[in-house]
Design an enzyme around this catalytic site. Structure first.
Site, short mmCIF file in Angstrom:
data_model
loop_
_atom_site.label_atom_id
_atom_site.label_comp_id
_atom_site.label_asym_id
_atom_site.label_seq_id
_atom_site.Cartn_x
_atom_site.Cartn_y
_atom_site.Cartn_z
N CYS A 175 0.82 -1.21 0.00
CA CYS A 175 0.00 0.00 0.00
C CYS A 175 0.86 1.27 0.00
O CYS A 175 1.95 1.28 0.55
CB CYS A 175 -0.87 0.05 1.25
SG CYS A 175 -1.86 -1.41 1.50
N ARG A 209 4.84 0.73 -6.11
CA ARG A 209 4.86 -0.13 -4.93
C ARG A 209 4.00 -1.38 -5.12
O ARG A 209 4.15 -2.35 -4.39
CB ARG A 209 4.36 0.65 -3.71
CG ARG A 209 5.28 1.79 -3.31
CD ARG A 209 4.65 2.68 -2.27
NE ARG A 209 4.46 2.01 -1.00
CZ ARG A 209 5.39 1.88 -0.07
NH1 ARG A 209 6.58 2.37 -0.27
NH2 ARG A 209 5.13 1.27 1.06
N TRP A 211 -2.84 -2.69 -1.56
CA TRP A 211 -2.38 -4.01 -1.98
C TRP A 211 -3.05 -4.97 -1.01
O TRP A 211 -2.73 -5.00 0.17
CB TRP A 211 -0.87 -4.08 -1.87
CG TRP A 211 -0.25 -5.30 -2.46
CD1 TRP A 211 0.08 -5.50 -3.77
CD2 TRP A 211 0.17 -6.49 -1.77
NE1 TRP A 211 0.66 -6.74 -3.93
CE2 TRP A 211 0.73 -7.36 -2.72
CE3 TRP A 211 0.11 -6.90 -0.43
CZ2 TRP A 211 1.22 -8.62 -2.40
CZ3 TRP A 211 0.61 -8.15 -0.11
CH2 TRP A 211 1.15 -9.00 -1.09
N ASN A 265 -1.34 1.59 5.78
CA ASN A 265 -0.45 0.62 5.13
C ASN A 265 0.06 -0.30 6.23
O ASN A 265 0.64 0.18 7.20
CB ASN A 265 0.71 1.38 4.46
CG ASN A 265 1.84 0.47 4.01
OD1 ASN A 265 1.66 -0.73 3.85
ND2 ASN A 265 3.01 1.04 3.82
N GLY A 266 -0.17 -1.61 6.10
CA GLY A 266 0.29 -2.54 7.14
C GLY A 266 -0.81 -3.54 7.48
O GLY A 266 -1.79 -3.67 6.74
N GLU A 269 18.44 -15.60 -10.81
CA GLU A 269 17.94 -14.23 -10.98
C GLU A 269 17.31 -14.06 -12.37
O GLU A 269 16.26 -13.42 -12.51
CB GLU A 269 19.09 -13.24 -10.75
CG GLU A 269 18.81 -11.78 -11.02
CD GLU A 269 17.70 -11.18 -10.17
OE1 GLU A 269 17.22 -11.83 -9.22
OE2 GLU A 269 17.28 -10.06 -10.50
N LYS A 297 13.43 -12.95 -13.02
CA LYS A 297 13.05 -11.79 -13.84
C LYS A 297 11.98 -12.18 -14.86
O LYS A 297 11.01 -11.46 -15.05
CB LYS A 297 14.24 -11.21 -14.61
CG LYS A 297 15.27 -10.42 -13.87
CD LYS A 297 14.83 -9.09 -13.32
CE LYS A 297 14.16 -9.26 -11.98
NZ LYS A 297 14.93 -9.10 -10.80
N GLU A 305 8.51 -13.00 -13.12
CA GLU A 305 7.73 -11.94 -12.48
C GLU A 305 7.15 -10.93 -13.46
O GLU A 305 6.09 -10.39 -13.20
CB GLU A 305 8.51 -11.25 -11.37
CG GLU A 305 9.75 -10.55 -11.79
CD GLU A 305 10.55 -10.00 -10.60
OE1 GLU A 305 9.97 -9.80 -9.53
OE2 GLU A 305 11.74 -9.76 -10.77
N HIS A 343 20.08 -34.30 -12.43
CA HIS A 343 19.36 -34.87 -11.30
C HIS A 343 17.87 -34.54 -11.35
O HIS A 343 17.21 -34.50 -10.30
CB HIS A 343 19.98 -34.40 -9.98
CG HIS A 343 21.43 -34.75 -9.89
ND1 HIS A 343 21.86 -36.03 -9.63
CD2 HIS A 343 22.55 -34.01 -10.09
CE1 HIS A 343 23.19 -36.05 -9.64
NE2 HIS A 343 23.63 -34.83 -9.93
N LYS A 356 6.61 -3.46 -4.70
CA LYS A 356 8.02 -3.07 -4.71
C LYS A 356 8.64 -3.20 -3.32
O LYS A 356 9.76 -3.65 -3.19
CB LYS A 356 8.15 -1.64 -5.22
CG LYS A 356 9.59 -1.17 -5.39
CD LYS A 356 10.28 -1.90 -6.52
CE LYS A 356 11.75 -1.56 -6.63
NZ LYS A 356 12.48 -2.57 -7.41
C1 F6R Z 1 12.50 -9.14 -7.75
C2 F6R Z 1 12.30 -8.26 -6.62
C3 F6R Z 1 12.02 -8.87 -5.30
C4 F6R Z 1 12.84 -8.13 -4.22
C5 F6R Z 1 12.45 -8.64 -2.82
C6 F6R Z 1 13.29 -8.02 -1.74
O1 F6R Z 1 12.76 -8.43 -8.90
O2 F6R Z 1 12.35 -7.07 -6.75
O3 F6R Z 1 12.29 -10.22 -5.29
O4 F6R Z 1 14.19 -8.35 -4.47
O5 F6R Z 1 11.10 -8.36 -2.59
O6 F6R Z 1 13.16 -6.63 -1.74
P1 F6R Z 1 14.20 -5.69 -1.03
O7 F6R Z 1 15.49 -5.83 -1.74
O8 F6R Z 1 13.62 -4.33 -1.14
O9 F6R Z 1 14.31 -6.17 0.39
#
Ligand code: F6R
Length: 615
Positions: A2, A27, A75, A101-102, A488, A492, A495, A511, A610
């Site tokens: 949020c 976010r 959210w 937010n929370g 990674e 990417k 997501e 395996h 985010k």
């Molecule tokens: C993937 C991504 C998430 C963040 C994760 C941790 O692209 O952005 O997997 O890496 O939510 O977020 P932070 O780094 O802000 O703790």
């Protein structure tokens, strides 16, 4: 997660709040709403969907006058995303209105109590419980809003950043924070409230970041008073001058923030080592490490805690710390670590990695480690974030704001700072030779230009994306330093394009995952010159015998993989320990282009946030 925005002052609140909500879209959210006060009444409009949907609805429903208002992007946690569950929420009397937010964890029991006292609820949210609890305290004890908020919050278990106002006190907004971020922008006679400073950066550079368990009573044209929620003591406001500028949070000619941030990596990496790595002098200096050098040198082990992409950066760090500094490293998902009663001693150093500095699980892991006596070192991008404040020492990555939900420059700058730390410790411990140390510094200094070189392959990578965009599954393989890059790369793609992808250490393929390989399966294999090259080439041969489609990420001038693979993407030669900084770039671009070709919302993928401020 949020986002919250608020304004009280002499200007029209609506355009400020609307623009602010758009800035917080990164976010992640599923609904939005605004409440305005026009001098007589509260006017409120909210909807499931995006801020543009809210804008269209709101301007038909209500007049947009008023110099006080609050807005929210939700959210969903408690209750599905729909109009009713969206914020703001009224109290039963209609006098109070709140954004939050929370999560209020004990909302069920509070709700039961309030129901017994005659309160009714329109929504399924914990937030509506909180606003009625505040109202109940006000009514029963004849208290003003600020005091009632304080008493109500002392009954609450959970996390919150809230903004509340009362129709009968239209010159005041009350805000409070625990666990979720809350910034207050201070203009001459006006105040701005937001989850981060981006909604008010064009109006003021002065901001206060509330600490956990603090609340502020903000009065129009007057001052603001900050108090501790627990004991009511007054807190001296600490006003920071923001370094952020408007350009940093706009797209600057790119179609998406993600693409802009991919292209910002040469500068972001340079900004991360600038002033900290003096190549000619052979010096690395990071205040947080220098001040605590004894602790680092005496540590039995380093435990890295993080989530998502930051966890992948931690995995790269495991290789580099063990390789160069010979310190045992364990890399933990913060969400698992915090709940599994881990063995932590005072001789452990915990390094937490977080772009946002707000990830709830990482924050909780830090608190746990501190409670067991470990020294906690934080690596964050967002200055002044909760994690930056909670850790014993740390280093910022200086990547600049990352707005695209999928992390790109956060990953490469985290690896950069972790590499600097590993090199500094290796030097101090004498586990690296002078020539190897010097070589690392020289090579690291050249990385930004080499990243630029990789970015020149964008058109080629786009053409590969075109061929595979409709594939439903992808495999990503890498070994050693490039195993985390495979993870990674797969993350990417998943997501932002919603294509299923898995990352594996290349040798693990035999395996299990090898069973998936047929002529329809694209497999991205990272095969750098110094990364167990022959072994990876034989893995590629195994894939080829099963007709898998091979996309190799190779060192410039490679001949062997070129012969075996369907496509290759070249990256400049560098030390293997630094190669993730280059090999990750084509994987970011590939995901980006596939997602764009599939028409996905690249910067705000579905269901993602985010900064993940709830566990
Ligand atoms: C993937 C991504 C998430 C963040 C994760 C941790 O692209 O952005 O997997 O890496 O939510 O977020 P932070 O780094 O802000 O703790």
């Amino acid at each position: 997660m949020c986002g919250i925005v608020g304004y009280i002052g002499h200007r029209e609140a609506y355009p400020i709040i609307l623009k602010g909500l758009k800035r917080l879209e990164y976010r992640g959210y599923d609904s939005a709403g605004i409440a305005l006060y026009d001098g007589k009444d509260i006017k409120l409009s909210k909807t499931k969907g995006k801020v543009v949907d809210l804008e269209a609805k709101l301007e038909k429903e209500i007049s947009t006058d008023g110099n006080l208002g609050i807005g929210h992007t939700r959210w969903a946690t408690h209750g599905v995303p729909n109009d009713v569950n969206s914020h703001p929420h009224y109290s039963n009397s209609g006098n109070l209105v709140i954004i939050h937010n929370g999560i209020i964890e004990n909302y069920e029991s509070l709700k039961t109590e309030l129901k017994k006292r005659g309160y009714t609820f329109q929504s399924d949210t914990d937030t509506e419980v909180l606003i009625n609890l505040i109202e109940d305290v006000m009514k029963n004890d004849g208290l003003k809003l600020g005091k009632a908020v304080q008493i109500a919050l002392n009954q609450v278990v959970g996390a919150y950043a809230i903004a509340v106002f009362d129709k009968n006190k239209p010159n005041e907004i009350v805000v409070a924070k625990l666990g979720s971020p809350l910034a207050i922008g201070i203009g001459g006679d006006e105040f701005f409230i937001a989850s981060d400073a981006s909604p008010f950066i064009e109006y003021t550079k002065n901001a206060i970041y509330l600490e956990d368990e603090e609340m502020a009573i903000i009065r129009r044209g007057k001052d603001l008073k900050i108090r501790k929620i627990k004991d009511d003591s007054l807190v001296d406001p600490y006003v920071q001058e923001l370094q952020l500028n408007l350009e940093q949070i706009e797209k600057g000619g790119f179609d998406h923030f993600m693409l802009k941030e991919i292209y910002e990596q040469p500068n972001a990496i340079r900004d991360t080592y600038r002033g900290r790595m003096l190549v000619n002098e052979g010096i690395i200096k990071l205040a947080g490490v220098e001040d605590n050098m004894k602790k680092f040198l005496n540590a039995d082990r380093i435990i890295i805690v993080a989530c998502g992409t930051s966890w992948h950066a931690g995995l790269v760090a495991e290789y580099i710390f063990e390789d160069l500094a010979r310190i045992p490293v364990e890399v933990e998902y913060a969400s698992e670590f915090r709940y599994r009663n881990p063995v932590i001693t005072e001789k452990d150093i915990v390094i937490s990695i977080s772009q946002s500095g707000e990830t709830a699980d990482t924050l909780a892991a830090i608190k746990l480690a501190k409670s067991k006596g470990a020294f906690v070192f934080g690596i964050c991008n967002v200055v002044g974030s909760s994690i930056a404040r909670e850790t014993n020492a740390g280093a910022y990555t200086h990547a600049g704001p990352e707005i695209g939900v999928a992390s790109t420059k956060a990953f490469t700058t985290q690896i950069t700072i972790l590499t600097l730390i590993a090199l500094r410790l290796a030097r101090a411990k004498g586990t690296i030779s002078s020539s190897d140390y010097r070589l690392h510094l020289l090579e690291l200094e050249m990385i930004p230009d080499k990243v630029k070189k990789v970015l020149e392959s964008e058109a080629h990578i786009k053409s590969i994306a075109e061929i595979y965009k409709n594939t439903r599954n992808f495999l990503y393989l890498g070994r050693g330093y490039n195993f985390p890059v495979a993870l990674e790369g797969a993350l990417k793609l998943k997501e932002i394009s919603y294509i299923h992808a898995e990352g594996y250490p290349a040798a693990e393929m035999k395996h299990g995952p090898i069973a998936l390989i047929d002529e329809n399966m694209p497999i991205i294999v990272i095969a750098t010159k110094y990364g167990h090259y022959e072994k990876v080439v034989s893995n590629i041969q195994e894939i080829r015998s099963r007709k898998g489609k091979i996309i190799g990420v190779v060192t410039q001038g490679d001949v062997n993989v070129k012969e075996l693979a369907d496509h290759v993407i070249e990256v400049p030669e560098t030390l293997e320990s630094l190669s993730p900084l280059l090999t990750t770039i084509p994987l970011q671009l590939l995901s980006y282009h596939i997602a764009v070709m599939l028409g996905k919302n690249v910067d705000q993928p579905r269901n993602l946030a985010k900064s993940v401020t709830v566990e």
